[in-house]
Design an enzyme around this catalytic site. Sequence first.
Site, mmCIF file in Angstrom:
data_model
loop_
_atom_site.group_PDB
_atom_site.id
_atom_site.type_symbol
_atom_site.label_atom_id
_atom_site.label_comp_id
_atom_site.label_asym_id
_atom_site.label_seq_id
_atom_site.Cartn_x
_atom_site.Cartn_y
_atom_site.Cartn_z
ATOM 1 N N GLU A 325 0.816 -1.213 0.000
ATOM 2 C CA GLU A 325 0.000 0.000 0.000
ATOM 3 C C GLU A 325 0.858 1.275 0.000
ATOM 4 O O GLU A 325 0.625 2.197 0.762
ATOM 5 C CB GLU A 325 -0.959 -0.017 1.197
ATOM 6 C CG GLU A 325 -1.881 -1.232 1.169
ATOM 7 C CD GLU A 325 -2.935 -1.254 2.269
ATOM 8 O OE1 GLU A 325 -2.695 -0.682 3.337
ATOM 9 O OE2 GLU A 325 -3.993 -1.860 2.027
ATOM 10 N N ASP A 399 -8.302 -9.229 4.175
ATOM 11 C CA ASP A 399 -8.025 -8.114 5.082
ATOM 12 C C ASP A 399 -9.104 -7.957 6.146
ATOM 13 O O ASP A 399 -9.980 -7.098 6.000
ATOM 14 C CB ASP A 399 -7.921 -6.815 4.264
ATOM 15 C CG ASP A 399 -7.552 -5.622 5.119
ATOM 16 O OD1 ASP A 399 -7.122 -5.825 6.257
ATOM 17 O OD2 ASP A 399 -7.695 -4.480 4.628
ATOM 18 N N GLU A 427 -12.634 -2.665 12.273
ATOM 19 C CA GLU A 427 -12.583 -1.888 11.031
ATOM 20 C C GLU A 427 -13.697 -2.255 10.045
ATOM 21 O O GLU A 427 -14.371 -1.372 9.529
ATOM 22 C CB GLU A 427 -11.210 -2.079 10.373
ATOM 23 C CG GLU A 427 -11.074 -1.365 9.054
ATOM 24 C CD GLU A 427 -9.712 -1.597 8.401
ATOM 25 O OE1 GLU A 427 -8.820 -2.169 9.050
ATOM 26 O OE2 GLU A 427 -9.560 -1.199 7.233
#
Length: 711
Positions: A325, A399, A427
């Site tokens: 990323e 993820d 998240e």
Amino acid sequence: MHGKTQCYLTVILAAMAALFAACTAAEGPSAEESGPIPDEDGYRLWLRYAPPGDSAAQYRDAVRQIVVPGDTETARVISRELGSAIDSMLEFSAPVVREWTKTPAVVVGTPSTSEWIRDLGWDADLAEAGPEGFVIRSIRVENRPVIAVASEGEIGALYGAFHFLRLLQTGRSIQALSVVDRPRVQLRLLNHWDNLDGSIERGYAGRSLWQWDEMPGTLRARYTNYARANASVGVNGTVINNVNADARILTPEYLRKVSALAALWRPYGIRVYLSANFAAPVRLGGLATADPLDPGVIGWWKAKADEIYSLIPDFGGFLVKANSEGQPGPKDYGRTHAEGANMLADALAPHGGIVIWRAFVYDEDVDPDRCKRAYIEFTGLDGRFRPNAVVQVKNGPIDFQPREPFHPLFGGMKRTPVLAELQATQEYLGQARHLVYHGPMWKEFLDSDTFAKGAGSTVGKVLDGSVYPFPVTGIVSVTNPGMDANWCGHHFSQANWYAFGRLAWNHGLSAEQIAEEWVRMTFTNDGPTVAAIRDMMMSSWETFVSYTMPLGLHHLIGGNHYAPMPENDRAPRRDWTAVYYHRAAADGIGVDRTRLGNKAVEQYFPPVRDLFDDIESCPEKFLLWFHRRAWDHRMKSGRTLWEELCEKYCSGAEQAAHLRARWRSLAGRIDPQRHREVADRLEIQAADAARWRDHVLRYFQQYSGMPITPP
Ligand code: BDP
């Protein structure tokens, strides 16, 4: 569209709530009898030390004295914790002394600080428990009852003290104790994604705990309470800055602040680690390169490690997110992850530190499917890492999705220690707005059988080193506390911090037992209320999965990772969209990761690969993860896939409404402030769940062309 179902549900819920209220009223003390329950803000977490009700008399007789031999910082921590806990729970002050005076007492210590402990003759048990483990026994000495809490090491004694307190907090008998316990893995770490400007990446509970501007001069009480909470569940290390690391954490200015925290936490057994930016030699050192094979770069990191250890002698090591990323890494210089990790490992090795290298990488040139990339890169490097380099792998291959199959690197890495990275921060799981207890999710992961060395090679056993003899073992959690009064945003999000610590200590514990402990310590020991809350927690994850991403669906979100966005087809990368993952079209939905598809199943050992590969045996909870099916595919229930999707979304939304009703029925059994705050969030959750149901079903309906059916 769901009017009939909702109405039916409301009637059932109201009836259940009334029945439940009637049952609980009959069994527990009413608010009137015991007086109004005072408000609480949640700051004390599971260390409230509330009076344990009926058991108090038994405890008072047993603990007339607290004996903590030795004059170390940790001995003082133990004395303070036991002293104030007993005071608060038993509403009586037991004297805290260094030597036993023939009184019924709890004695906590190590053979090296106490002759009395040495004389117990428990050497073999203490050796088995190790320096972080402990032995707790009810014994009689000179005809007096004594509870001895002993460990080879003082951190083990501290953990033993917390274990003993947990027995009291949860109302257990302490009459015939016989406990030998030890952690199953060595490293039980938190990862904070905290930035130096006080913001938290994917943080949902206020600003960062770390007040950098005030340090090192001012160290807030919160930092000590943070250490107490961690030590109470056996967490023994913390990475305090974001994996998307600001190189400045390695400057002398910040290292002095970090060293103040490390000193504060040392008596609690908590070592500090830092996320390191791989380009630090360029960004801080002014070098022209961060190439891990460049002698100047190697020298820079060695000098940096020496500097850190001169300030923090027990510094744990570096955590590194590299070539992921947009983060810099060895691949920028044509080097491998192993070459990058080894260079840092060599700098840390003389000091006993480790480098924790993240496997969260998904370079597009490795494979078209993001799901397969990390396995391909890292198994290619297996055995090429230094002994003090370990690889940290997220629980699933994508993820932190609401439900993922276990990452095939667990079992797949045979000669390189792997740590599991879990995420308490919710998240993708409702953040701090939805009640989602992660215990059952983590258990599903830890109990998954990798078959790496035949049946019984569970992920938990890979992690604790019993499948391959890893020299370093550990479990890590991306963690959730911030500056919110209740630390975690949602009162129930505290349970995920707690459950992480307990499972990292012993992955064999059940999610249910952990939930029950937590409820008793956090809310109440009243049996029916405990059972009601524990059941809410136990069903919450499956409920969340049902109303967001059931049947193996994943990543149906946009950039906030919160609201439903299955239509998301535009992002800087294709694998950040939603359509990349569900591929809904007129002919069906899901990704074909079978042997006839993109072969992702081949990353698993047989028979797991066959189990996932075969449509007959693939668990339906992972159906659309591994298979692409037509909308009229027949499910085990007899419904079509489309009907089953409708059923999942509808029942998930109903269960979310049920959580709200269940909690409402507990009014008067929980203090008003926390009851209200949780109730407010459950309103949001119920509304969000209905939104997820409507939004996702309407979106997929354009492709299925079939009517949305209530169950
Ligand atoms: C993702 C987060 C992102 C993190 C990344 C990571 O959305 O903010 O930086 O993981 O783990 O889940 O590195």
